[in-house]
Motif scaffolding. Structure first.
Motif, PDB file in Angstrom:
ATOM      1  N   GLY A 368       0.834  -1.208   0.000  1.00  9.99           N
ATOM      2  CA  GLY A 368       0.000   0.000   0.000  1.00  9.99           C
ATOM      3  C   GLY A 368       0.865   1.252   0.000  1.00  9.99           C
ATOM      4  O   GLY A 368       0.566   2.241  -0.678  1.00  9.99           O
ATOM      5  N   GLY A 369       1.947   1.218   0.765  1.00 15.17           N
ATOM      6  CA  GLY A 369       2.826   2.379   0.877  1.00 15.17           C
ATOM      7  C   GLY A 369       3.569   2.653  -0.422  1.00 15.17           C
ATOM      8  O   GLY A 369       3.662   3.807  -0.872  1.00 15.17           O
ATOM      9  N   ILE A 370       4.056   1.583  -1.046  1.00 11.36           N
ATOM     10  CA  ILE A 370       4.772   1.781  -2.321  1.00 11.36           C
ATOM     11  C   ILE A 370       3.812   2.381  -3.358  1.00 11.36           C
ATOM     12  O   ILE A 370       4.160   3.289  -4.108  1.00 11.36           O
ATOM     13  N   GLY A 371       2.588   1.867  -3.369  1.00 12.95           N
ATOM     14  CA  GLY A 371       1.590   2.419  -4.284  1.00 12.95           C
ATOM     15  C   GLY A 371       1.342   3.896  -4.001  1.00 12.95           C
ATOM     16  O   GLY A 371       1.181   4.711  -4.916  1.00 12.95           O
ATOM     17  N   GLY A 372       1.342   4.253  -2.732  1.00  8.14           N
ATOM     18  CA  GLY A 372       1.120   5.656  -2.351  1.00  8.14           C
ATOM     19  C   GLY A 372       2.221   6.541  -2.917  1.00  8.14           C
ATOM     20  O   GLY A 372       1.963   7.642  -3.430  1.00  8.14           O
ATOM     21  N   ILE A 373       3.444   6.054  -2.830  1.00  7.45           N
ATOM     22  CA  ILE A 373       4.563   6.857  -3.331  1.00  7.45           C
ATOM     23  C   ILE A 373       4.465   6.999  -4.861  1.00  7.45           C
ATOM     24  O   ILE A 373       4.775   8.044  -5.415  1.00  7.45           O
ATOM     25  N   THR A 374       3.990   5.946  -5.505  1.00  7.80           N
ATOM     26  CA  THR A 374       3.741   6.039  -6.949  1.00  7.80           C
ATOM     27  C   THR A 374       2.685   7.114  -7.230  1.00  7.80           C
ATOM     28  O   THR A 374       2.867   7.967  -8.105  1.00  7.80           O
ATOM     29  N   ASN A 375       1.593   7.059  -6.494  1.00  6.77           N
ATOM     30  CA  ASN A 375       0.517   8.050  -6.687  1.00  6.77           C
ATOM     31  C   ASN A 375       1.038   9.472  -6.551  1.00  6.77           C
ATOM     32  O   ASN A 375       0.605  10.383  -7.246  1.00  6.77           O
ATOM     33  N   ALA A 376       1.928   9.633  -5.574  1.00  9.36           N
ATOM     34  CA  ALA A 376       2.381  10.989  -5.241  1.00  9.36           C
ATOM     35  C   ALA A 376       3.329  11.529  -6.300  1.00  9.36           C
ATOM     36  O   ALA A 376       3.615  12.725  -6.323  1.00  9.36           O
ATOM     37  N   SER A 377       3.828  10.640  -7.156  1.00 15.20           N
ATOM     38  CA  SER A 377       4.849  11.055  -8.117  1.00 15.20           C
ATOM     39  C   SER A 377       4.227  11.779  -9.310  1.00 15.20           C
ATOM     40  O   SER A 377       4.234  11.270 -10.425  1.00 15.20           O
ATOM     41  N   PHE A 378       3.700  12.926  -9.050  1.00 14.26           N
ATOM     42  CA  PHE A 378       3.181  13.861 -10.039  1.00 14.26           C
ATOM     43  C   PHE A 378       2.856  13.246 -11.418  1.00 14.26           C
ATOM     44  O   PHE A 378       1.716  13.028 -11.755  1.00 14.26           O
ATOM     45  N   ASN A 379       3.897  12.921 -12.210  1.00 13.88           N
ATOM     46  CA  ASN A 379       3.572  12.474 -13.572  1.00 13.88           C
ATOM     47  C   ASN A 379       3.138  11.017 -13.636  1.00 13.88           C
ATOM     48  O   ASN A 379       2.330  10.654 -14.481  1.00 13.88           O
ATOM     49  N   LEU A 380       3.621  10.178 -12.704  1.00  9.79           N
ATOM     50  CA  LEU A 380       3.113   8.797 -12.678  1.00  9.79           C
ATOM     51  C   LEU A 380       1.633   8.815 -12.307  1.00  9.79           C
ATOM     52  O   LEU A 380       0.852   7.964 -12.741  1.00  9.79           O
ATOM     53  N   ASN A 381       1.256   9.807 -11.507  1.00  9.01           N
ATOM     54  CA  ASN A 381      -0.135   9.898 -11.070  1.00  9.01           C
ATOM     55  C   ASN A 381      -1.092   9.961 -12.265  1.00  9.01           C
ATOM     56  O   ASN A 381      -2.201   9.435 -12.217  1.00  9.01           O
ATOM     57  N   LEU A 382      -0.623  10.610 -13.338  1.00  9.39           N
ATOM     58  CA  LEU A 382      -1.505  10.751 -14.515  1.00  9.39           C
ATOM     59  C   LEU A 382      -1.903   9.386 -15.074  1.00  9.39           C
ATOM     60  O   LEU A 382      -2.957   9.230 -15.662  1.00  9.39           O
ATOM     61  N   ALA A 383      -1.032   8.394 -14.893  1.00  7.23           N
ATOM     62  CA  ALA A 383      -1.335   7.065 -15.437  1.00  7.23           C
ATOM     63  C   ALA A 383      -2.365   6.328 -14.593  1.00  7.23           C
ATOM     64  O   ALA A 383      -3.048   5.431 -15.093  1.00  7.23           O
ATOM     65  N   VAL A 384      -2.470   6.691 -13.335  1.00  9.15           N
ATOM     66  CA  VAL A 384      -3.334   5.887 -12.458  1.00  9.15           C
ATOM     67  C   VAL A 384      -4.523   6.658 -11.881  1.00  9.15           C
ATOM     68  O   VAL A 384      -5.479   6.056 -11.391  1.00  9.15           O
ATOM     69  N   HIS A 385      -4.472   7.986 -11.969  1.00  6.33           N
ATOM     70  CA  HIS A 385      -5.540   8.785 -11.370  1.00  6.33           C
ATOM     71  C   HIS A 385      -6.892   8.403 -11.981  1.00  6.33           C
ATOM     72  O   HIS A 385      -6.994   8.202 -13.185  1.00  6.33           O
ATOM     73  N   ASN A 386      -7.900   8.322 -11.120  1.00 10.28           N
ATOM     74  CA  ASN A 386      -9.251   7.956 -11.559  1.00 10.28           C
ATOM     75  C   ASN A 386      -9.351   6.567 -12.174  1.00 10.28           C
ATOM     76  O   ASN A 386     -10.366   6.227 -12.779  1.00 10.28           O
ATOM     77  N   THR A 387      -8.307   5.745 -12.019  1.00 11.78           N
ATOM     78  CA  THR A 387      -8.447   4.340 -12.419  1.00 11.78           C
ATOM     79  C   THR A 387      -8.666   3.510 -11.163  1.00 11.78           C
ATOM     80  O   THR A 387      -8.495   3.991 -10.028  1.00 11.78           O
ATOM     81  N   ILE A 388      -8.958   2.237 -11.397  1.00  9.77           N
ATOM     82  CA  ILE A 388      -9.260   1.359 -10.261  1.00  9.77           C
ATOM     83  C   ILE A 388      -7.988   0.991  -9.489  1.00  9.77           C
ATOM     84  O   ILE A 388      -8.046   0.342  -8.447  1.00  9.77           O
ATOM     85  N   TRP A 389      -6.841   1.441  -9.996  1.00 10.75           N
ATOM     86  CA  TRP A 389      -5.588   1.341  -9.214  1.00 10.75           C
ATOM     87  C   TRP A 389      -5.776   1.993  -7.839  1.00 10.75           C
ATOM     88  O   TRP A 389      -5.275   1.486  -6.831  1.00 10.75           O
ATOM     89  N   ILE A 390      -6.485   3.136  -7.824  1.00 15.79           N
ATOM     90  CA  ILE A 390      -6.609   3.895  -6.565  1.00 15.79           C
ATOM     91  C   ILE A 390      -7.388   3.086  -5.513  1.00 15.79           C
ATOM     92  O   ILE A 390      -6.933   2.975  -4.367  1.00 15.79           O
ATOM     93  N   PRO A 391      -8.552   2.499  -5.864  1.00 15.22           N
ATOM     94  CA  PRO A 391      -9.171   1.603  -4.866  1.00 15.22           C
ATOM     95  C   PRO A 391      -8.233   0.454  -4.474  1.00 15.22           C
ATOM     96  O   PRO A 391      -8.257  -0.009  -3.326  1.00 15.22           O
TER      97      PRO A 391
END
Ligand code: HAS
Ligand code: CU
Length: 566
Positions: A368-391
């Motif tokens: 969960g934590g590694i995923g969080g750091i991915t989310n926080a990485s500004f441009n990587l976030n664009l790949a996962v934002h609003n996808t089911i990755w977040i749930p």
């Protein structure tokens, strides 16, 4: 400089410590028990809805059997998020903290009526919000983003839940303050201090959602103003929304640091590091909300970048936690003869459901934590934002790191509160493992679906015309995970209800408290004083949010009409 030792003059001036009587304990425990009971009841409905959602994604539609109570998928999804993420967590945390703080200070609550009132206000809030939610008049999901518009009573109810939790926090602050007066020069006990830091962080964070509801959503839903400003609403929401996730996490950290090592013969590896971690959370938790708004227009990149930077600093205390907590457990395992780089892991107290649940929660939090750091990485976030990755991410964090830890806590706390034996400890152990396996499978599948295929979140994937057959193996993996979770939830309630009706225990169950590994290690004054950290936290919020909030409020446009999209 270490915390100064007590002088004779200090001692003479200090009020006499108030002893903790059986009656005081009974008051605190009644508050704790009621709060946890309500939280666990909300969770029962919440997880049932979760299972229905998971199965919908593979085309098994159970909604037709629960009409009209769950009118649509989104009605169910709203209740799932609110009951699990907001109600279960808040009520459990208030209960757990009320139980823990009086034991930690060995002192009664300073104003028990304040804590009782807090719980009462939370309950009134819950009932007020429940009416529009159950009747499908507030199906705006747990983030209640405007311009979706819920019935006003939903917003009012949620506000009351927050205000009630503030009162609980004030009750703890007054109690800690009274203890400090009675014990001049002594360092604040670790559990009481970290409980209070968590609640202080919560007071600061909830100012955002309080402002959103009081100034934007309530007047609008009452018809006093015609429109609303979604960007300002979202900004105020995420001012609160990110520290909210640490409000869920820090109680688990209290247990991992201060209780869990004692359940496996370990010791708290470094109280200094542990305290630093909590102070850093107070300092850094709030000014990071823009990492939820990377794709929002209207917020300049520079502000998003500042919040990215603070978010990465905020991952640091979790790295410290991984190190300190694992070291604390390793001490115990090695004392029991554990050997080798990893061989000691086998010597941990895996047979104890309370211990196992929490250790499994920690393992899921690595992902969960590694995923969080991915989310926080500004441009990587664009790949996962609003996808089911977040749930996927938040089921490994709030539904695993926090919730599975809370189950582990319940396996000693429920017997302690009810003075009854834990019912069927083997089933409790099976509950922990099935939750672990279920979340691992579901979490993995949701992450991959989001990343590889861009499968959207908040969507009935089971009837989405664009869903490709390539998604099926992952949707199936998730459904298998959901099935494990359904079994796990059933076991949980068998154990909890069984405990409520079990025979009285002759052995008193006590709160586990981990001793420090090095008791003579002195605590520097800056790790025991509130002032620098509170001022620092407020200052950082002003710097990181002040100018943007000023601009958004100055340029406010109450033009967006409300939508009822369900
Ligand atoms: Fe998050 C979205 C970034 C942590 C919850 N997060 C969410 C949402 C939720 C949530 C609910 O930057 C969705 C909100 C929505 O509905 O839109 N999150 C982070 C970061 C962290 C993080 C950087 N999140 C959490 C925690 C949560 C939680 C904790 C709940 C409890 N999150 C984001 C971002 C988004 C986001 C973006 C927005 C995404 C988007 O686009 O919408 C960090 O705090 C994580 C740090 C954690 C670690 C792990 C440390 C590991 C430990 C365990 C050690 C154990 C070991 C095993 C080693 C670095 C402490 C030992 C084993 C033995 C056998 C002994
Ligand atoms: Cu966040």
């Amino acid at each position: 400089m270490a915390v100064k030792s007590m002088t004779a003059a200090d001692n003479a001036a200090a009020p006499v410590p108030v002893p903790l009587t059986e009656q005081d304990l009974a008051v605190a425990d009644r508050i704790a028990g009621t709060s946890i009971f309500l939280g666990a009841s909300a969770l029962l409905i919440g997880v049932t809805l979760g299972v229905m959602q998971g199965l919908e994604h593979v085309g098994i539609n159970l909604y037709k059997y629960v009409q009209p109570w769950v009118a649509t998928y989104y009605h169910g999804l709203t209740m799932h998020g609110v009951l699990n993420a907001l109600v279960w967590t808040t009520f459990f945390i208030v209960g757990f903290f009320t139980y823990a703080i009086v034991r930690s200070l060995n002192r009664p609550l300073r104003y028990p009526w304040l804590n009782v009132l807090g719980l009462l206000v939370m309950v009134i809030g819950l009932l007020t919000a429940a009416v529009p939610m159950l009747t499908n008049n507030a199906s705006v999901l747990y983030t209640f983003y405007p311009p979706m518009k819920a019935d006003w009573s939903c917003y009012l109810g949620l506000t009351l839940v927050v205000v009630g939790s503030w009162m609980a926090g004030w009750g703890y602050f007054f109690t800690l303050y009274a203890w400090r007066k009675e014990h001049p020069g002594q360092k604040q006990p670790f559990i009481a201090l970290t409980v209070s830091i968590t609640m202080a962080m919560w007071q600061l964070a909830t100012l955002g959602v309080a402002a959103e509801i009081l100034f934007l959503l309530l007047p609008w839903s009452l018809g006093l103003v015609q429109g609303t400003d979604p960007l300002l609403g979202r900004t105020l929401f995420w001012f609160f929304g990110h520290p909210l996730v640490y409000f869920w996490l820090l109680p688990a950290y209290v247990s991992w640091y201060a209780m869990l090592p004692a359940q496996t013969g370990g010791k708290l590896f470094s109280e200094q590091l542990a305290r630093l971690v909590f102070w850093l959370f107070l300092l850094l938790s709030t000014p990071v909300g823009f990492h939820h708004q990377y794709t929002d227009p209207g917020i300049p990149q520079a502000w998003k970048f500042l919040h990215t930077t603070i978010t990465f600093s905020l991952a640091f205390p979790s790295f410290l936690t991984a190190f300190t907590v694992v070291a604390s457990l390793e001490v115990g395992a090695r004392a029991l003869g554990g050997k080798g780089y990893f061989g000691w892991i086998r010597k941990l107290n895996w047979g104890n459901p309370s211990y196992a649940a929490q250790n499994l929660a920690m393992i899921l939090f690595v992902f969960g934590g590694i995923g969080g750091i991915t989310n926080a990485s500004f441009n990587l976030n664009l790949a996962v934002h609003n996808t089911i990755w977040i749930p996927g991410h938040f089921h490994l964090t709030v539904a695993s790191a926090s919730t599975l830890t809370f189950f582990g806590i319940l396996y000693w706390l429920a017997p302690a509160l009810t003075k009854r034996k834990l019912f069927a400890p083997k089933l409790a152990l099976a509950q922990a493992w099935t939750w672990f396996i279920g979340m691992l499978l579901m979490g993995n599948a949701l992450h991959l679906l989001g990343l590889h295929f861009g499968a959207p979140r908040r969507t009935m994937l089971g009837s989405a015309p664009y869903a490709s057959p390539d998604w099926n193996p992952f949707l199936m993996e998730s459904a298998v995970g959901v099935t494990f979770l359904a079994i796990s939830a059933t076991l949980l309630y068998i154990v909890l209800i069984g405990t409520l009706f079990n025979k009285k225990s002759d052995v008193e169950v006590k709160m586990p408290v981990a001793e420090p590994l090095n008791p003579s290690q002195s605590i520097p004054k800056w790790l025991d004083s509130w002032t620098p950290w509170v001022f620092g936290a407020v200052a950082l919020v002003l710097v990181a949010y002040g100018p943007m909030l000023y601009q958004l409020i100055r340029d406010i446009e109450l033009t967006s009409p409300g939508w009822r999209v369900w």
